[in-house]
Design an enzyme around this catalytic site. Structure first.
Site, PDB file in Angstrom:
ATOM      1  N   TYR A 264       1.228  -6.822  -6.598  1.00 22.62           N
ATOM      2  CA  TYR A 264       1.008  -6.704  -5.152  1.00 22.62           C
ATOM      3  C   TYR A 264       1.774  -7.761  -4.370  1.00 22.62           C
ATOM      4  O   TYR A 264       2.029  -7.593  -3.185  1.00 22.62           O
ATOM      5  CB  TYR A 264      -0.479  -6.865  -4.830  1.00 22.62           C
ATOM      6  CG  TYR A 264      -1.350  -5.678  -5.131  1.00 22.62           C
ATOM      7  CD1 TYR A 264      -1.373  -5.093  -6.394  1.00 22.62           C
ATOM      8  CD2 TYR A 264      -2.175  -5.158  -4.152  1.00 22.62           C
ATOM      9  CE1 TYR A 264      -2.196  -4.020  -6.668  1.00 22.62           C
ATOM     10  CE2 TYR A 264      -3.007  -4.077  -4.417  1.00 22.62           C
ATOM     11  CZ  TYR A 264      -3.009  -3.520  -5.677  1.00 22.62           C
ATOM     12  OH  TYR A 264      -3.843  -2.459  -5.937  1.00 22.62           O
TER      13      TYR A 264
ATOM     14  N   LYS B 101      -2.091  -5.714 -20.922  1.00 23.39           N
ATOM     15  CA  LYS B 101      -1.135  -4.809 -21.574  1.00 23.39           C
ATOM     16  C   LYS B 101      -0.181  -5.691 -22.377  1.00 23.39           C
ATOM     17  O   LYS B 101       1.045  -5.684 -22.170  1.00 23.39           O
ATOM     18  CB  LYS B 101      -0.420  -3.966 -20.502  1.00 23.39           C
ATOM     19  CG  LYS B 101       0.437  -2.835 -21.058  1.00 23.39           C
ATOM     20  CD  LYS B 101      -0.374  -1.657 -21.592  1.00 23.39           C
ATOM     21  CE  LYS B 101       0.545  -0.616 -22.205  1.00 23.39           C
ATOM     22  NZ  LYS B 101      -0.196   0.453 -22.911  1.00 23.39           N
TER      23      LYS B 101
ATOM     24  N   ASP C 147     -12.236   1.529  -9.532  1.00 15.50           N
ATOM     25  CA  ASP C 147     -12.582   2.883  -9.065  1.00 15.50           C
ATOM     26  C   ASP C 147     -13.221   3.675 -10.202  1.00 15.50           C
ATOM     27  O   ASP C 147     -14.176   4.437  -9.988  1.00 15.50           O
ATOM     28  CB  ASP C 147     -11.338   3.643  -8.565  1.00 15.50           C
ATOM     29  CG  ASP C 147     -11.136   3.544  -7.054  1.00 15.50           C
ATOM     30  OD1 ASP C 147     -11.396   2.451  -6.499  1.00 15.50           O
ATOM     31  OD2 ASP C 147     -10.720   4.541  -6.430  1.00 15.50           O
TER      32      ASP C 147
ATOM     33  N   ASP D  33      -7.726  -2.985  -9.835  1.00 15.67           N
ATOM     34  CA  ASP D  33      -7.845  -1.973  -8.778  1.00 15.67           C
ATOM     35  C   ASP D  33      -8.211  -0.625  -9.388  1.00 15.67           C
ATOM     36  O   ASP D  33      -9.163   0.038  -8.962  1.00 15.67           O
ATOM     37  CB  ASP D  33      -6.518  -1.866  -8.018  1.00 15.67           C
ATOM     38  CG  ASP D  33      -6.556  -0.773  -6.960  1.00 15.67           C
ATOM     39  OD1 ASP D  33      -7.564  -0.693  -6.239  1.00 15.67           O
ATOM     40  OD2 ASP D  33      -5.583   0.001  -6.876  1.00 15.67           O
TER      41      ASP D  33
ATOM     42  N   ASP E 208      -5.145   0.658 -21.366  1.00 12.17           N
ATOM     43  CA  ASP E 208      -5.335   2.108 -21.542  1.00 12.17           C
ATOM     44  C   ASP E 208      -6.613   2.385 -22.323  1.00 12.17           C
ATOM     45  O   ASP E 208      -7.420   3.247 -21.957  1.00 12.17           O
ATOM     46  CB  ASP E 208      -4.098   2.756 -22.192  1.00 12.17           C
ATOM     47  CG  ASP E 208      -3.507   1.959 -23.344  1.00 12.17           C
ATOM     48  OD1 ASP E 208      -4.013   0.856 -23.652  1.00 12.17           O
ATOM     49  OD2 ASP E 208      -2.528   2.445 -23.949  1.00 12.17           O
TER      50      ASP E 208
HETATM   51  C1  IPM Z   1      -8.852  -1.844  -2.937  1.00 13.64           C
HETATM   52  C2  IPM Z   1      -7.742  -1.054  -2.287  1.00 13.64           C
HETATM   53  C3  IPM Z   1      -6.584  -1.985  -1.922  1.00 13.64           C
HETATM   54  C4  IPM Z   1      -6.084  -2.596  -3.214  1.00 13.64           C
HETATM   55  C5  IPM Z   1      -5.412  -1.343  -1.152  1.00 13.64           C
HETATM   56  C6  IPM Z   1      -5.887  -0.607   0.070  1.00 13.64           C
HETATM   57  C7  IPM Z   1      -4.394  -2.368  -0.779  1.00 13.64           C
HETATM   58  O1  IPM Z   1      -7.342   0.002  -3.091  1.00 13.64           O
HETATM   59  O2  IPM Z   1      -9.355  -2.787  -2.305  1.00 13.64           O
HETATM   60  O3  IPM Z   1      -9.234  -1.499  -4.050  1.00 13.64           O
HETATM   61  O4  IPM Z   1      -5.319  -1.948  -3.954  1.00 13.64           O
HETATM   62  O5  IPM Z   1      -6.461  -3.737  -3.503  1.00 13.64           O
HETATM   63 MN    MN Z   2      -8.612   0.277  -4.826  1.00 11.67          MN
END
Ligand code: IPM
Ligand code: MN
Ligand code: NAD
Length: 348
Positions: free
Chosen positions: A124, A170, A230, A226, A202
């Protein structure tokens, strides 16, 4: 009028469903800690529209001087292909506060895990650009100091939990991952009460999807964290429930849901505010040191989710209805502070 003692929460509603869930957070804070000042500022697409930039200097100044920052998601499809994008504001905010330690808990049933995501390094923030031949590149870079501070943070968190740390990398491909793995191994003897394992990312994704109960604390770099967070949210009830706290060493913390601005449901009043309100609970705990209010809010969210589930959970409740059920629960518990009641007396 409530008085405040100099503590100030900067509220950044953000974009899409951001303002809808931020409104619920504001109301809960006004109920639980009415003495704390709330200052609202622009970030993301809303800030681009108003000022031309996603992280205006006024927002930056307010955030660096805040006690804690509470943020809704940013992002708007209108700017997806633009040079100036809402997400740049979020990255600038994280960098400005140096909130390198992103705590993303995922709890449901037998699952109780904590992802500790490095937040201000890696892909990032590395060098990026376009070469003469048209090749576009992003670079994953980590300084050993950046790795050491997040890994130490994760070890310390594991000590306060079940004493197990899974480092995800990784290392079979990436030099940054081999650095990461070496630092974890070098530090491990300093934390003899923590059992350490390494997992390739993975495999970690597969394990999270199929056997998430095995994990206690997972520490990993920015991009892996990240994606895995999720996934961890998905296996513990969905993005509508998943909060986060991003902490620095001493400066204001940043508290925001894991989810995005959900353009597909924005403006309909059906977003689940639980992730934002659980982030508010993390703010109360880590940002303001209000442990009692934090745990009251967490419990109120848990109970209200059962009685008043939102659409993403298969229920019918709107954002407002779940928010109201949570506030009602806080009042029933007697933990909602009020300018008209003394703290201890009111709780008796
Ligand atoms: C998160 C989001 C952010 C990230 C994006 C919007 C920059 O996906 O906070 O998880 O990747 O950190
Ligand atoms: Mn995210
Ligand atoms: P998203 O998280 O916004 O949405 C993914 C799916 O989850 C959608 O179907 C959405 O409706 C659902 N969802 C998310 N939050 C919900 C909630 N509280 N209640 C009910 N359903 C919810 O991911 P996306 O669609 O990939 O991204 C949309 C925008 O959000 C993008 O611009 C992205 O950059 C941004 N984003 C911002 C942040 C942040 O500010 N921290 C985090 C992630 C994504």
């Amino acid at each position: 009028m409530p008085t405040h003692n100099g503590e100030r929460v900067v509220l950044l509603p953000g974009d899409g469903i951001g303002p809808e869930v931020a409104e619920q957070a504001r109301r809960v804070l006004e109920l639980l800690v009415p003495e704390i000042e709330i200052e609202e500022r622009l970030i993301g697409a809303a800030a681009i529209r108003a000022t031309g930039t996603p992280f205006p200097p006024e927002t930056r100044d307010a955030c660096v001087r805040a006690t804690a920052v509470l943020k809704g998601p940013v992002g708007d499809p209108e700017f997806d292909a633009a040079d100036v994008r809402p997400e740049q504001g979020l990255l600038a905010l994280r960098a400005a506060l140096d909130t390198y330690a992103n705590l993303r808990p995922a709890v449901a049933g037998d699952v109780d895990l904590l992802i500790v995501r490095e937040l201000v390094g890696g892909l990032y923030f590395g060098a990026r650009g376009v070469r003469d031949d048209g090749t576009v590149y992003d670079t994953c870079e980590y300084h050993p100091r950046q790795v050491e501070r997040i890994v130490r943070r994760a070890f310390r968190l594991a000590q306060t939990r079940h004493g197990r740390l899974t480092s995800v990398d990784k290392a079979n491909v990436l030099d940054t991952s081999r650095l990461w793995r070496r630092i974890v191994d070098d530090l491990a003897p300093e934390y003899p009460d923590v059992a350490v394992e390494h997992l390739l990312v993975d495999n970690a994704a597969m394990q999270l999807a199929t056997n998430p109960e095995q994990f206690d604390v997972i520490v990993t770099e920015n991009m892996f964290g990240d994606i895995l967070s999720d996934l961890a949210a998905a296996v513990t009830g969905g993005l509508g429930l998943a909060p986060s706290a991003s902490l620095s060493d001493g400066g204001p913390g940043l508290f925001e849901p894991v989810h995005g601005s959900a353009p597909d449901i924005a403006g309909r009043g059906v977003a689940n505010p639980a992730a934002m309100l659980r982030s508010t609970a993390m703010l109360l705990e880590h940002g303001l040191g209000r442990l009692e209010e934090a745990s009251a809010l967490s419990c109120a969210v848990d109970l209200a989710l059962v009685s008043t589930p939102t659409v993403d959970l298969g229920g019918t409740a709107t954002t407002d209805e779940l928010g109201a059920a949570i506030r009602e629960q806080l009042v029933v518990d007697g933990l909602a502070a009020s300018p008209y009641r003394g703290g201890d007396a009111a709780r008796a």
